[in-house]
Design a protein around this motif. Structure first.
Motif, PDB file in Angstrom:
ATOM      1  N   LEU A   6      -5.271   8.071   5.026  1.00  0.00           N
ATOM      2  CA  LEU A   6      -4.950   8.853   3.833  1.00  0.00           C
ATOM      3  C   LEU A   6      -5.438   8.196   2.549  1.00  0.00           C
ATOM      4  CD1 LEU A   6      -1.255   9.854   4.673  1.00  0.00           C
ATOM      5  CD2 LEU A   6      -3.333  11.199   5.055  1.00  0.00           C
ATOM      6  N   ALA A   7      -5.347   6.874   2.466  1.00  0.00           N
ATOM      7  CA  ALA A   7      -5.722   6.176   1.226  1.00  0.00           C
ATOM      8  C   ALA A   7      -5.904   4.691   1.532  1.00  0.00           C
ATOM      9  CB  ALA A   7      -4.648   6.356   0.153  1.00  0.00           C
ATOM     10  N   THR A   8      -6.668   4.021   0.693  1.00  0.00           N
ATOM     11  CA  THR A   8      -6.802   2.565   0.778  1.00  0.00           C
ATOM     12  C   THR A   8      -6.578   1.959  -0.600  1.00  0.00           C
ATOM     13  OG1 THR A   8      -9.203   2.670   0.460  1.00  0.00           O
ATOM     14  CG2 THR A   8      -8.389   2.619   2.734  1.00  0.00           C
ATOM     15  N   TYR A   9      -6.066   0.741  -0.594  1.00  0.00           N
ATOM     16  CA  TYR A   9      -5.776   0.019  -1.831  1.00  0.00           C
ATOM     17  C   TYR A   9      -6.147  -1.448  -1.648  1.00  0.00           C
ATOM     18  CZ  TYR A   9      -2.863   4.098  -2.932  1.00  0.00           C
ATOM     19  OH  TYR A   9      -2.411   5.374  -3.165  1.00  0.00           O
ATOM     20  N   ALA A  38       0.832  -1.206   0.000  1.00  0.00           N
ATOM     21  CA  ALA A  38       0.000   0.000   0.000  1.00  0.00           C
ATOM     22  C   ALA A  38       0.870   1.260   0.000  1.00  0.00           C
ATOM     23  CB  ALA A  38      -0.928  -0.013   1.208  1.00  0.00           C
ATOM     24  N   LEU A  39       1.940   1.258   0.773  1.00  0.00           N
ATOM     25  CA  LEU A  39       2.834   2.417   0.790  1.00  0.00           C
ATOM     26  C   LEU A  39       3.471   2.656  -0.572  1.00  0.00           C
ATOM     27  CD1 LEU A  39       4.580   2.045   4.260  1.00  0.00           C
ATOM     28  CD2 LEU A  39       3.240   4.020   3.492  1.00  0.00           C
ATOM     29  N   THR A  40       3.864   1.594  -1.262  1.00  0.00           N
ATOM     30  CA  THR A  40       4.483   1.782  -2.574  1.00  0.00           C
ATOM     31  C   THR A  40       3.485   2.385  -3.563  1.00  0.00           C
ATOM     32  OG1 THR A  40       3.974  -0.446  -3.398  1.00  0.00           O
ATOM     33  CG2 THR A  40       6.046  -0.170  -2.204  1.00  0.00           C
ATOM     34  N   LEU A  41       2.227   1.983  -3.473  1.00  0.00           N
ATOM     35  CA  LEU A  41       1.216   2.561  -4.358  1.00  0.00           C
ATOM     36  C   LEU A  41       0.928   4.014  -3.990  1.00  0.00           C
ATOM     37  CD1 LEU A  41      -1.220  -0.469  -4.668  1.00  0.00           C
ATOM     38  CD2 LEU A  41       0.446   0.346  -6.341  1.00  0.00           C
ATOM     39  N   VAL A  88       5.362  10.690   9.731  1.00  0.00           N
ATOM     40  CA  VAL A  88       5.366   9.233   9.836  1.00  0.00           C
ATOM     41  C   VAL A  88       4.167   8.668   9.095  1.00  0.00           C
ATOM     42  CG1 VAL A  88       5.345   7.244  11.380  1.00  0.00           C
ATOM     43  CG2 VAL A  88       6.552   9.341  12.060  1.00  0.00           C
ATOM     44  N   LEU A  89       4.442   7.843   8.091  1.00  0.00           N
ATOM     45  CA  LEU A  89       3.394   7.179   7.323  1.00  0.00           C
ATOM     46  C   LEU A  89       3.429   5.680   7.613  1.00  0.00           C
ATOM     47  CD1 LEU A  89       3.554   8.906   3.830  1.00  0.00           C
ATOM     48  CD2 LEU A  89       2.076   9.433   5.760  1.00  0.00           C
ATOM     49  N   VAL A  90       2.275   5.121   7.854  1.00  0.00           N
ATOM     50  CA  VAL A  90       2.131   3.704   8.193  1.00  0.00           C
ATOM     51  C   VAL A  90       1.314   3.023   7.108  1.00  0.00           C
ATOM     52  CG1 VAL A  90       1.052   2.104   9.826  1.00  0.00           C
ATOM     53  CG2 VAL A  90       2.300   4.112  10.677  1.00  0.00           C
ATOM     54  N   GLY A  91       1.759   1.828   6.696  1.00  0.00           N
ATOM     55  CA  GLY A  91       0.973   1.001   5.791  1.00  0.00           C
ATOM     56  C   GLY A  91       0.582  -0.288   6.486  1.00  0.00           C
ATOM     57  N   ASP A  92      -0.685  -0.662   6.398  1.00  0.00           N
ATOM     58  CA  ASP A  92      -1.137  -1.866   7.103  1.00  0.00           C
ATOM     59  C   ASP A  92      -2.467  -2.347   6.521  1.00  0.00           C
ATOM     60  OD1 ASP A  92      -0.396  -3.209  10.023  1.00  0.00           O
ATOM     61  OD2 ASP A  92      -2.524  -3.397   9.510  1.00  0.00           O
ATOM     62  N   PRO A  93      -2.634  -3.676   6.385  1.00  0.00           N
ATOM     63  CA  PRO A  93      -3.905  -4.210   5.888  1.00  0.00           C
ATOM     64  C   PRO A  93      -4.922  -4.412   7.012  1.00  0.00           C
ATOM     65  CG  PRO A  93      -2.327  -5.980   6.034  1.00  0.00           C
ATOM     66  CD  PRO A  93      -1.601  -4.727   6.453  1.00  0.00           C
ATOM     67  N   PHE A  94      -5.066  -3.393   7.850  1.00  0.00           N
ATOM     68  CA  PHE A  94      -6.075  -3.370   8.900  1.00  0.00           C
ATOM     69  C   PHE A  94      -5.993  -4.593   9.815  1.00  0.00           C
ATOM     70  CE2 PHE A  94      -7.598  -0.553   5.594  1.00  0.00           C
ATOM     71  CZ  PHE A  94      -8.035   0.548   6.305  1.00  0.00           C
ATOM     72  N   ARG A  99      -7.707  -5.465   1.558  1.00  0.00           N
ATOM     73  CA  ARG A  99      -7.780  -4.013   1.705  1.00  0.00           C
ATOM     74  C   ARG A  99      -6.683  -3.559   2.662  1.00  0.00           C
ATOM     75  NH1 ARG A  99     -11.146  -1.154   5.475  1.00  0.00           N
ATOM     76  NH2 ARG A  99     -11.435   1.041   4.897  1.00  0.00           N
ATOM     77  N   ALA A 100      -5.864  -2.643   2.208  1.00  0.00           N
ATOM     78  CA  ALA A 100      -4.782  -2.121   3.034  1.00  0.00           C
ATOM     79  C   ALA A 100      -4.826  -0.605   3.005  1.00  0.00           C
ATOM     80  CB  ALA A 100      -3.429  -2.615   2.543  1.00  0.00           C
ATOM     81  N   GLY A 101      -4.438   0.002   4.112  1.00  0.00           N
ATOM     82  CA  GLY A 101      -4.499   1.453   4.205  1.00  0.00           C
ATOM     83  C   GLY A 101      -3.150   2.089   4.381  1.00  0.00           C
ATOM     84  N   VAL A 102      -3.092   3.366   4.063  1.00  0.00           N
ATOM     85  CA  VAL A 102      -1.947   4.220   4.368  1.00  0.00           C
ATOM     86  C   VAL A 102      -2.443   5.284   5.330  1.00  0.00           C
ATOM     87  CG1 VAL A 102      -0.241   5.839   3.449  1.00  0.00           C
ATOM     88  CG2 VAL A 102      -0.796   3.759   2.181  1.00  0.00           C
TER      89      VAL A 102
END
Length: 216
Positions: A193-196, A69-72, A175-181, A208-211
């Motif tokens: 901030l965003a979901t992918y 998710a962070l890379t996207l 600080v940005l965090v990426g995690d699939p909930f 579904r993963a969020g930033v």
């Protein structure tokens, strides 16, 4: 998490194993990025056991949902890191740091506690023709942006990593965090901030993963 360098004698064996037994493969969600990835024939679990590392999950060998998710997000919002210094925290394969480099980051450090991760990070960075510096000091570098993918996967890890990220935010880092909930994600301290929809290693379908931005 935290900084680490490969233990004595491991670096060359890890380099040989990764380059000879893993496959350099373009990621389906970011085809401009390739990382060394195991196949069922790679013998990864057996190799880890032969090195006495069977109790350390090889997170460096896969693209995980939060990092994906962070890379996207960095693909869609390169201005987040363009011209700025970045720390890829809990870097694993170095995937997120590579994405930051492709988005124009001015300098990138990566840190991970797994003794094999620095080897994988170096090899993946070289394969993608980007530069990532390994960080192995007790105090964090003075990075403007901290990127943390998949660092809240169990309560013990949450207890170690969240205070470090909070301290970085208080010092002024974004600080940005990426995690699939995952169930331990501290949503009350995060701004979405965003979901992918992304692949997450171990799953059979996209998840579904969020930033998120960590609130200081």
């Amino acid at each position: 998490m935290g900084g680490c360098v490969p233990i004595a004698g491991l670096t060359r064996r890890a380099q040989d194993f990764i380059t000879q037994r893993l496959t350099l493969r373009a990621l389906p969600f970011r085809p401009d990025i390739s990382i060394f990835t195991p196949t069922p024939q790679s013998g990864l679990i057996g190799w880890l056991a032969s090195e006495g590392l069977e109790d350390i999950p090889p997170y460096w060998a896969y693209a995980w949902g939060g990092g994906a998710a962070l890379t996207l997000y960095l693909r869609d919002h390169p201005e987040t890191v363009n011209g700025r210094t970045v720390l890829d925290f809990g870097a694993g394969s170095g995937l997120v740091g590579i994405a930051a480099a492709k988005a124009g980051a001015a300098g990138i450090w990566a840190m991970d506690a797994d003794p094999v991760a620095p080897v994988a990070i170096n090899l993946n960075a070289k394969a993608n023709q980007v530069e990532i510096a390994l960080w192995d000091h007790p105090h964090w570098p003075d990075a403007e942006i901290v990127l943390a993918g998949d660092v809240f996967y169990d309560p013990a890890v949450l207890a170690r990593t969240l205070p470090l990220l909070e301290a970085a935010a208080r010092r002024g880092a974004h600080v940005l965090v990426g995690d699939p909930f995952r169930r331990n994600l501290p949503l009350d301290q995060l701004e979405p901030l965003a979901t992918y929809q992304v692949d997450d290693m171990g799953g059979t379908a996209p998840v579904r993963a969020g930033v998120f931005a960590l609130r200081p």
